[in-house]
Design an enzyme around this catalytic site. Structure first.
Site, PDB file in Angstrom:
ATOM      1  N   TYR A 109      -3.249  11.123   0.089  1.00  0.00           N
ATOM      2  CA  TYR A 109      -1.864  11.193  -0.387  1.00  0.00           C
ATOM      3  C   TYR A 109      -1.708  10.448  -1.705  1.00  0.00           C
ATOM      4  O   TYR A 109      -2.033   9.251  -1.796  1.00  0.00           O
ATOM      5  CB  TYR A 109      -0.945  10.592   0.669  1.00  0.00           C
ATOM      6  CG  TYR A 109       0.505  10.459   0.262  1.00  0.00           C
ATOM      7  CD1 TYR A 109       1.364  11.545   0.351  1.00  0.00           C
ATOM      8  CD2 TYR A 109       1.018   9.249  -0.203  1.00  0.00           C
ATOM      9  CE1 TYR A 109       2.703  11.436  -0.018  1.00  0.00           C
ATOM     10  CE2 TYR A 109       2.345   9.125  -0.572  1.00  0.00           C
ATOM     11  CZ  TYR A 109       3.188  10.223  -0.473  1.00  0.00           C
ATOM     12  OH  TYR A 109       4.500  10.105  -0.842  1.00  0.00           O
TER      13      TYR A 109
ATOM     14  N   ASN B 139      -8.215   5.718  -1.353  1.00  0.00           N
ATOM     15  CA  ASN B 139      -6.749   5.672  -1.432  1.00  0.00           C
ATOM     16  C   ASN B 139      -6.205   4.938  -0.212  1.00  0.00           C
ATOM     17  O   ASN B 139      -5.410   5.465   0.533  1.00  0.00           O
ATOM     18  CB  ASN B 139      -6.202   7.102  -1.485  1.00  0.00           C
ATOM     19  CG  ASN B 139      -4.703   7.158  -1.715  1.00  0.00           C
ATOM     20  OD1 ASN B 139      -4.209   6.623  -2.692  1.00  0.00           O
ATOM     21  ND2 ASN B 139      -3.984   7.818  -0.814  1.00  0.00           N
TER      22      ASN B 139
ATOM     23  N   SER C 187      -5.295   7.083   2.381  1.00  0.00           N
ATOM     24  CA  SER C 187      -6.425   7.465   3.221  1.00  0.00           C
ATOM     25  C   SER C 187      -7.694   7.307   2.391  1.00  0.00           C
ATOM     26  O   SER C 187      -7.645   6.977   1.214  1.00  0.00           O
ATOM     27  CB  SER C 187      -6.304   8.934   3.672  1.00  0.00           C
ATOM     28  OG  SER C 187      -5.128   9.158   4.419  1.00  0.00           O
TER      29      SER C 187
ATOM     30  N   SER D 158      -3.423   5.650   7.782  1.00  0.00           N
ATOM     31  CA  SER D 158      -4.541   6.040   6.934  1.00  0.00           C
ATOM     32  C   SER D 158      -5.417   7.074   7.623  1.00  0.00           C
ATOM     33  O   SER D 158      -5.720   6.966   8.811  1.00  0.00           O
ATOM     34  CB  SER D 158      -5.384   4.808   6.582  1.00  0.00           C
ATOM     35  OG  SER D 158      -6.389   5.129   5.648  1.00  0.00           O
ATOM     36  N   GLY D 159      -5.840   8.089   6.866  1.00  0.00           N
ATOM     37  CA  GLY D 159      -6.824   9.047   7.355  1.00  0.00           C
ATOM     38  C   GLY D 159      -8.182   8.654   6.823  1.00  0.00           C
ATOM     39  O   GLY D 159      -8.502   8.921   5.660  1.00  0.00           O
TER      40      GLY D 159
END
Length: 376
Positions: free
Chosen positions: A143, A215, A249, A287-288
């Site tokens: 994102y 990120n 993420s 977070s991914g």
């Protein structure tokens, strides 16, 4: 792709373990090619659909441009699943994929998937048109709404195709490039980073490498080679001051030329999470943290559906007894990739909140903290 040399983590003298390859990049794995499209337009207040635009696409061709698509053996792991990696269901079931990997922003996964499918069909017309063969592109995201008009959905098919068509080997740019253009890391400017390690097993040299779209993380967590840097450089921690949690993420792509089975690659993908946590993150809820590991070994011909099929395939695999040195190299490469993304990055004005600047980490301030701990 801008190949002008940027400062990297090793250039600062950080005590990073392991022996990097020629480029210290994922392209040190023979055959792997990477392309970027970077889109930066506008510097006014946020107007959805108009900008400012600070985003892009990263394309990875695991086997370069082959005449016939061939399986890329892979394993996948989620440390925290608040993100997207298309094609992961088949990777988990079958242990391979047959496509490029594209990484972009969260709201551009659809267009990246659409454009990559078109690119695959164009590259391999006979393969797709002679039988009922379908494309399952691997598309990942993080994102970038802190710096980019993400809801304006500015990535186009042309941006994706440009990244795919310009993919090349050799030195890679880092920081504010490709899909990492609008990303943050530990509340500093983050982005795209890469690194590699050369290892020797039974007198044979292999490469283990990583590319990350970084990120993630909050400032107090940030750690460099064991030093709590984020607890010393505390100014302008935008997310901590506003949302109170991270809004990002990290995508980790691990590549190797070691012949490995999918189960071994899944275990290797898990070690990507250790590389992330070495920089301080605990893997937050928002977070991914998604890892994909692939091997360019076992380059076999798998005919398309409808063609005559072989009875079996012969695959070579490394003995599990030698996995420790592979795991170590992966952890080192991921850790350094995150640091490279941050060290190479340049400051960018934010759009949400407005009128702030997401600052790149100050190299001198980082070195001063490392010196205090006798780590530089």
């Amino acid at each position: 792709m801008n190949l002008k040399h940027k400062i990297r983590a090793r250039d600062l003298g950080l005590p990073l373990a392991g022996k990097p390859g020629k480029w210290n990049a994922i392209t040190d794995v023979a055959g792997v090619e990477v392309g970027y499209t970077t889109v930066m337009q506008g510097a006014s207040d946020l107007v959805v659909g108009e900008g400012p635009i600070c985003t892009g696409v990263t394309a990875i061709l695991p086997r370069g441009r082959q005449e016939t698509p061939r399986p890329i053996w892979a394993g996948q792991f989620d440390l925290n699943g608040n993100g997207e990696l298309t094609g992961s269901h088949w990777i988990k079931d079958a242990g391979y994929f047959v496509s490029p990997i594209c990484i972009t922003n969260t709201h551009s996964v659809g267009i990246a998937h659409h454009a990559t499918t078109a690119w695959m069909i164009d590259q391999h017309k006979e393969y797709f048109q002679s039988s009922h063969t379908w494309a399952l592109p691997v598309i990942a995201e993080t994102y970038d709404g802190l710096l980019n008009d993400i809801c304006g959905q500015h990535i186009t098919s042309e941006h994706v195709l440009s990244a795919l068509n310009t993919a090349t080997t050799g030195m890679l740019d880092e920081g504010n490039v490709g899909g990492g253009t609008g990303m943050q890391s530990y509340e500093f400017k983050g982005g795209t980073g890469t690194s590699s390690r050369l290892i020797t097993i039974e007198n044979k040299e292999y490469t283990v490498a990583a590319l990350v779209q970084s990120n993630f993380g909050l400032r107090p967590e940030f750690t460099v080679c064991g030093v709590p840097v984020g607890q010393h450089i505390t100014d302008n921690a935008i997310l901590s001051e506003t949302t109170g949690h991270e809004t990002g993420s990290i995508i980790v792509i691990l590549a190797t030329d070691i012949p490995m089975l999918p189960t071994q690659l899944q275990r290797l993908a898990k070690r990507g999470a250790i590389g992330i946590t070495r920089t301080g993150s605990y893997g937050g809820h928002f977070s991914g943290d998604i890892m994909l590991a692939f091997s360019t070994g076992n380059n076999i011909d798998m005919p398309p559906l409808g063609a005559e099929q072989p009875l079996s395939f012969n695959l070579e695999c490394i003995n599990d007894a030698h996995m420790d040195v592979i795991y170590e190299a992966a952890v080192q490469a991921v850790e350094e990739s995150v640091l490279n993304a941050m060290v190479a990055a340049k400051s960018v004005a934010t759009v949400k909140p407005a009128n702030r600047v997401l600052e790149a980490i100050n190299h001198q301030a980082l070195c001063d903290v490392m010196k205090k701990y006798n780590r530089l």
